[in-house]
Design a protein around this motif. Structure first.
Motif, PDB file in Angstrom:
ATOM      1  N   LYS A 143     -12.810   0.121  39.911  1.00  0.00           N
ATOM      2  CA  LYS A 143     -11.901   0.908  40.761  1.00  0.00           C
ATOM      3  C   LYS A 143     -11.353   2.104  39.995  1.00  0.00           C
ATOM      4  O   LYS A 143     -11.258   3.205  40.527  1.00  0.00           O
ATOM      5  CB  LYS A 143     -10.732   0.028  41.218  1.00  0.00           C
ATOM      6  N   SER A 144     -11.001   1.825  38.739  1.00  0.00           N
ATOM      7  CA  SER A 144     -10.403   2.884  37.921  1.00  0.00           C
ATOM      8  C   SER A 144     -11.388   4.023  37.684  1.00  0.00           C
ATOM      9  O   SER A 144     -11.018   5.192  37.729  1.00  0.00           O
ATOM     10  CB  SER A 144      -9.949   2.285  36.590  1.00  0.00           C
ATOM     11  N   SER A 145     -12.694   3.656  37.473  1.00  0.00           N
ATOM     12  CA  SER A 145     -13.696   4.687  37.191  1.00  0.00           C
ATOM     13  C   SER A 145     -14.137   5.409  38.465  1.00  0.00           C
ATOM     14  O   SER A 145     -14.318   6.619  38.458  1.00  0.00           O
ATOM     15  CB  SER A 145     -14.934   4.091  36.528  1.00  0.00           C
ATOM     16  N   LEU A 146     -14.329   4.636  39.562  1.00  0.00           N
ATOM     17  CA  LEU A 146     -14.859   5.246  40.785  1.00  0.00           C
ATOM     18  C   LEU A 146     -13.799   5.985  41.590  1.00  0.00           C
ATOM     19  O   LEU A 146     -14.043   7.081  42.076  1.00  0.00           O
ATOM     20  CB  LEU A 146     -15.519   4.185  41.668  1.00  0.00           C
ATOM     21  N   ILE A 147     -12.635   5.360  41.745  1.00  0.00           N
ATOM     22  CA  ILE A 147     -11.603   5.973  42.585  1.00  0.00           C
ATOM     23  C   ILE A 147     -10.681   6.875  41.760  1.00  0.00           C
ATOM     24  O   ILE A 147     -10.443   8.021  42.116  1.00  0.00           O
ATOM     25  CB  ILE A 147     -10.774   4.883  43.334  1.00  0.00           C
ATOM     26  N   GLY A 148     -10.202   6.324  40.651  1.00  0.00           N
ATOM     27  CA  GLY A 148      -9.262   7.103  39.830  1.00  0.00           C
ATOM     28  C   GLY A 148      -7.903   7.229  40.497  1.00  0.00           C
ATOM     29  O   GLY A 148      -7.539   6.381  41.330  1.00  0.00           O
ATOM     30  N   PHE A 149      -7.160   8.266  40.194  1.00  0.00           N
ATOM     31  CA  PHE A 149      -5.822   8.518  40.758  1.00  0.00           C
ATOM     32  C   PHE A 149      -4.910   7.281  40.675  1.00  0.00           C
ATOM     33  O   PHE A 149      -4.182   6.962  41.613  1.00  0.00           O
ATOM     34  CB  PHE A 149      -5.904   8.995  42.217  1.00  0.00           C
ATOM     35  N   GLY A 150      -4.994   6.556  39.601  1.00  0.00           N
ATOM     36  CA  GLY A 150      -4.093   5.399  39.412  1.00  0.00           C
ATOM     37  C   GLY A 150      -4.616   4.092  40.003  1.00  0.00           C
ATOM     38  O   GLY A 150      -3.977   3.060  39.840  1.00  0.00           O
ATOM     39  N   ALA A 151      -5.760   4.141  40.681  1.00  0.00           N
ATOM     40  CA  ALA A 151      -6.297   2.902  41.262  1.00  0.00           C
ATOM     41  C   ALA A 151      -6.911   2.047  40.153  1.00  0.00           C
ATOM     42  O   ALA A 151      -7.517   2.567  39.227  1.00  0.00           O
ATOM     43  CB  ALA A 151      -7.358   3.224  42.298  1.00  0.00           C
ATOM     44  N   GLY A 152      -6.755   0.749  40.258  1.00  0.00           N
ATOM     45  CA  GLY A 152      -7.363  -0.190  39.315  1.00  0.00           C
ATOM     46  C   GLY A 152      -6.716  -0.239  37.950  1.00  0.00           C
ATOM     47  O   GLY A 152      -7.279  -0.838  37.028  1.00  0.00           O
ATOM     48  N   LEU A 153      -5.540   0.362  37.798  1.00  0.00           N
ATOM     49  CA  LEU A 153      -4.880   0.312  36.487  1.00  0.00           C
ATOM     50  C   LEU A 153      -4.313  -1.080  36.207  1.00  0.00           C
ATOM     51  O   LEU A 153      -3.920  -1.786  37.137  1.00  0.00           O
ATOM     52  CB  LEU A 153      -3.740   1.336  36.420  1.00  0.00           C
ATOM     53  N   ARG A 154      -4.275  -1.441  34.952  1.00  0.00           N
ATOM     54  CA  ARG A 154      -3.676  -2.717  34.547  1.00  0.00           C
ATOM     55  C   ARG A 154      -2.158  -2.523  34.603  1.00  0.00           C
ATOM     56  O   ARG A 154      -1.656  -1.509  34.112  1.00  0.00           O
ATOM     57  CB  ARG A 154      -4.140  -3.015  33.125  1.00  0.00           C
ATOM     58  N   SER A 155      -1.462  -3.466  35.230  1.00  0.00           N
ATOM     59  CA  SER A 155      -0.017  -3.243  35.383  1.00  0.00           C
ATOM     60  C   SER A 155       0.804  -4.471  35.005  1.00  0.00           C
ATOM     61  O   SER A 155       0.340  -5.613  35.136  1.00  0.00           O
ATOM     62  CB  SER A 155       0.264  -2.783  36.810  1.00  0.00           C
ATOM     63  N   LEU A 156       1.987  -4.206  34.533  1.00  0.00           N
ATOM     64  CA  LEU A 156       2.894  -5.269  34.086  1.00  0.00           C
ATOM     65  C   LEU A 156       4.325  -4.925  34.495  1.00  0.00           C
ATOM     66  O   LEU A 156       4.773  -3.799  34.312  1.00  0.00           O
ATOM     67  CB  LEU A 156       2.809  -5.378  32.563  1.00  0.00           C
ATOM     68  N   LYS A 157       4.999  -5.907  35.083  1.00  0.00           N
ATOM     69  CA  LYS A 157       6.408  -5.698  35.443  1.00  0.00           C
ATOM     70  C   LYS A 157       7.243  -6.723  34.702  1.00  0.00           C
ATOM     71  O   LYS A 157       6.850  -7.898  34.638  1.00  0.00           O
ATOM     72  CB  LYS A 157       6.601  -5.902  36.949  1.00  0.00           C
ATOM     73  N   MET A 158       8.343  -6.278  34.152  1.00  0.00           N
ATOM     74  CA  MET A 158       9.225  -7.240  33.483  1.00  0.00           C
ATOM     75  C   MET A 158      10.693  -6.870  33.682  1.00  0.00           C
ATOM     76  O   MET A 158      11.018  -5.709  33.903  1.00  0.00           O
ATOM     77  CB  MET A 158       8.885  -7.362  32.003  1.00  0.00           C
ATOM     78  N   ASP A 159      11.538  -7.898  33.633  1.00  0.00           N
ATOM     79  CA  ASP A 159      12.987  -7.707  33.719  1.00  0.00           C
ATOM     80  C   ASP A 159      13.590  -8.134  32.390  1.00  0.00           C
ATOM     81  O   ASP A 159      13.196  -9.173  31.844  1.00  0.00           O
ATOM     82  CB  ASP A 159      13.592  -8.595  34.825  1.00  0.00           C
ATOM     83  N   ALA A 160      14.505  -7.359  31.897  1.00  0.00           N
ATOM     84  CA  ALA A 160      15.183  -7.717  30.646  1.00  0.00           C
ATOM     85  C   ALA A 160      16.683  -7.698  30.844  1.00  0.00           C
ATOM     86  O   ALA A 160      17.202  -6.826  31.536  1.00  0.00           O
ATOM     87  CB  ALA A 160      14.789  -6.734  29.553  1.00  0.00           C
ATOM     88  N   ASP A 161      17.352  -8.677  30.278  1.00  0.00           N
ATOM     89  CA  ASP A 161      18.818  -8.768  30.346  1.00  0.00           C
ATOM     90  C   ASP A 161      19.393  -8.537  28.959  1.00  0.00           C
ATOM     91  O   ASP A 161      18.923  -9.128  27.995  1.00  0.00           O
ATOM     92  CB  ASP A 161      19.252 -10.182  30.764  1.00  0.00           C
ATOM     93  N   VAL A 162      20.382  -7.699  28.909  1.00  0.00           N
ATOM     94  CA  VAL A 162      21.079  -7.483  27.630  1.00  0.00           C
ATOM     95  C   VAL A 162      22.497  -7.981  27.810  1.00  0.00           C
ATOM     96  O   VAL A 162      23.224  -7.482  28.673  1.00  0.00           O
ATOM     97  CB  VAL A 162      21.070  -5.990  27.232  1.00  0.00           C
TER      98      VAL A 162
END
Lengths: 178, 227
Positions: free
Chosen positions: A101-120
Motif C-alpha cells: 500500500k505504501s509503495s503503490l498508493i503513497g500519500f501516507g497509506a500503509g504507514l506503520r502506526s503507533l498510538k500511546m498515552d503517557a501520564d506524568v
C-alpha cells in the motif's frame, strides 16, 4: 596582521559565549520512568517495551528536563518527592502497515502506526501533571525500534511543552516517512 | 559395473569434499576470534546504595548466568567481533561487591552475613536496538536470603543505556564499552537503590527478629528466560 586576525577571532568567540543564554536549572529533581504496558490486541515484541524504556530515559536525559533520570522502582529521598516525576503509560494501538500500500498508493497509506498515552504524575501526591497522547507513523519497511525512538522523542517533547504551559492535556502527532 | 560404482562413489566423495569446503570455510572465516585488539575491559563504577534503617551485611554467594548465551564473552559479532575480557558473571560480582564494600555493607564471609545474595544474570551486553545506535542492557534477579530464618525474597533489577553508533572500528569498540559500563552502572544502581531491596531487607529483618517454629518453604530460583 596575524596577531590582529587571531585577536579578532578570539573576540568573536568570547562575544558568542557571552551572548549564549545560560543553562537554566531544571524545574524537577528526578523522573522515574516505568515500562509502558500494552493494551489488549497490541502485537508488539517484548523487546520493544524494553527498548522504548531505554529510549525514553535517554531522551529525558538529553532534554535536561530533570536533574536526574532514575530507573523503575528506585527510591527517592522524602524531601525530593514533591519535585519528582513518575512517567507511566500504555501503548493503545499498533498497526503494522503495508509495504504494498505504501509503495503503490503513497500519500501516507500503509504507514506503520503507533498510538500511546503517557501520564506524568508528581511523586509526592500522585497529582497528574500532564496527560500526553502520541501518534507516530513511520515507513513500514523500518524497524519497530525506530518507531520507539520517534515515540520517545515525541513524548519528551510534548511533556516539556505541557510542563512549561502548566499541566494542560496535550496531543502530539508525529509522522516520519522514509 | 564395478568401475561405474567406483566412479559414482568417487563423484560423491568429491562433491562432499567440495561442498564441505564451500560451507565450512567461510563460516569459520566469519567466526570472530578474541584478540587483544578486539577485547574490551568493563570497569564497574561505584554506586552508593540507599540508606537502610538497620544496615545489614550482605554476602554474594553465587552468580549464575541464566542468559542462555552460548558465547557470553562475545558482545558483538559484526565487524570482527567485540569480546569481553572477563565472564559477565565475574564483572557483575565485581560491580556489586565494590559498591557494597565502599558503603561498608559487605560481610567478611558467608557466616557473618545477615543476608545472602544469589544473583541470576538474564542479560549482559548489547541487545537488539534500532540499528542506528547501540542498546546496552543488563538484567538480573537476586534471591535475598536470610540465613537465620531461611526465608528468601526476589529482587529484580534492570539497567539500560543507549550509545551512538560509529563508523570506525576503534570508536565503535569505545562506544560499546561505554554503553555496557553505563548499563551495568544503571542495573547496579537499580538494585542497590530500589524499593524492592528496601522492602526485602525490612521484611527479612522482621522475620529474623522472631524465629519461626517451622521453617518456611524455600522460594524457587528464577528459571531460564527465553531470549
Amino acid at each position: 596582521m596575524r596577531i590582529f586576525t587571531a585577536a579578532l577571532v578570539a573576540l568573536m568567540f568570547a562575544m558568542g559565549a557571552a551572548a549564549r543564554p545560560k543553562d537554566e536549572a531544571p524545574q524537577y529533581k528526578t523522573a522515574e520512568t516505568k515500562h509502558f504496558t500494552t493494551a489488549e490486541g497490541v502485537e508488539l515484541s517484548p523487546a520493544f517495551v524494553d527498548y522504548f524504556y531505554a529510549e525514553l530515559r535517554n531522551e529525558l536525559t538529553k532534554a535536561k528536563l530533570v536533574k536526574e533520570v532514575i530507573g523503575e522502582g528506585e527510591g527517592v529521598e522524602d524531601a525530593d518527592a514533591p519535585k519528582s516525576l513518575v512517567i507511566s503509560g500504555t501503548v493503545t494501538e499498533y498497526k503494522k502497515g503495508s509495504v504494498v500500500k505504501s509503495s503503490l498508493i503513497g500519500f501516507g497509506a500503509g504507514l506503520r502506526s503507533l498510538k500511546m498515552d503517557a501520564d506524568v504524575v508528581r511523586r509526592s501526591d500522585n497529582q497528574n501533571l500532564c496527560l500526553i497522547h502520541v501518534h507516530v507513523k513511520i515507513d513500514p519497511r523500518w524497524n519497530e525500534k525506530v518507531m520507539a525512538k520517534g515515540a520517545a522523542h515525541e513524548v519528551v517533547k510534548e511533556m516539556k511543552k505541557a510542563l512549561a504551559e502548566g499541566a494542560k492535556p496535550t496531543t502530539g502527532e508525529a509522522t516520519k516517512p522514509s | 559395473m564395478p568401475l561405474r560404482g567406483t566412479l559414482r562413489l568417487s563423484n560423491a566423495f568429491l562433491s562432499l569434499v567440495v561442498f564441505s569446503g564451500l560451507t565450512t570455510h567461510p563460516a569459520q572465516a566469519d567466526e570472530p576470534k578474541p584478540k587483544p585488539e578486539n577485547t574490551i575491559t568493563i570497569q564497574p563504577e561505584l554506586v552508593p546504595p540507599q540508606k537502610f534503617e538497620r544496615p545489614p551485611k550482605f554476602w554474594i554467594a553465587d552468580i549464575t548466568d541464566r542468559s542462555g548465551n552460548p558465547q557470553p564473552l562475545l558482545v558483538m559479532k559484526e565487524r570482527g567481533g567485540v569480546f569481553l575480557d572477563k565472564q559477565p558473571t565475574a564483572i557483575m560480582k565485581d560491580a556489586l561487591e565494590q559498591s557494597l564494600k565502599a558503603a561498608n555493607l559487605l560481610a567478611a564471609d558467608a557466616a557473618s552475613a545477615d543476608l545472602v545474595l544469589r544473583v541470576y544474570l538474564f542479560h549482559f551486553g548489547l541487545a537488539s536496538g534500532s540499528a542506528l545506535d547501540f542498546f546496552g542492557k543488563v538484567e538480573f534477579s537476586t534471591m535475598v536470603k536470610s540465613p537465620k530464618t531461611g526465608e528468601s525474597l526476589e529482587v529484580q533489577a534492570i539497567g539500560t543505556s543507549i550509545a551512538n553508533g560509529a563508523m570506525r572500528k576503534k570508536n565503535m569498540q569505545k562506544n560499546v564499552e561505554e554503553n555496557i559500563e553505563a548499563a551495568l552502572r544503571d542495573a547496579t544502581r537499580n538494585f542497590l537503590r530500589g524499593r524492592q531491596l528496601k522492602e526485602a531487607v525490612a521484611t527479612l529483618a522482621k522475620g529474623s527478629d522472631v524465629v519461626p517454629a517451622v521453617a518456611p518453604a524455600p522460594v524457587e530460583p528464577p528459571k531460564l528466560r527465553p531470549r
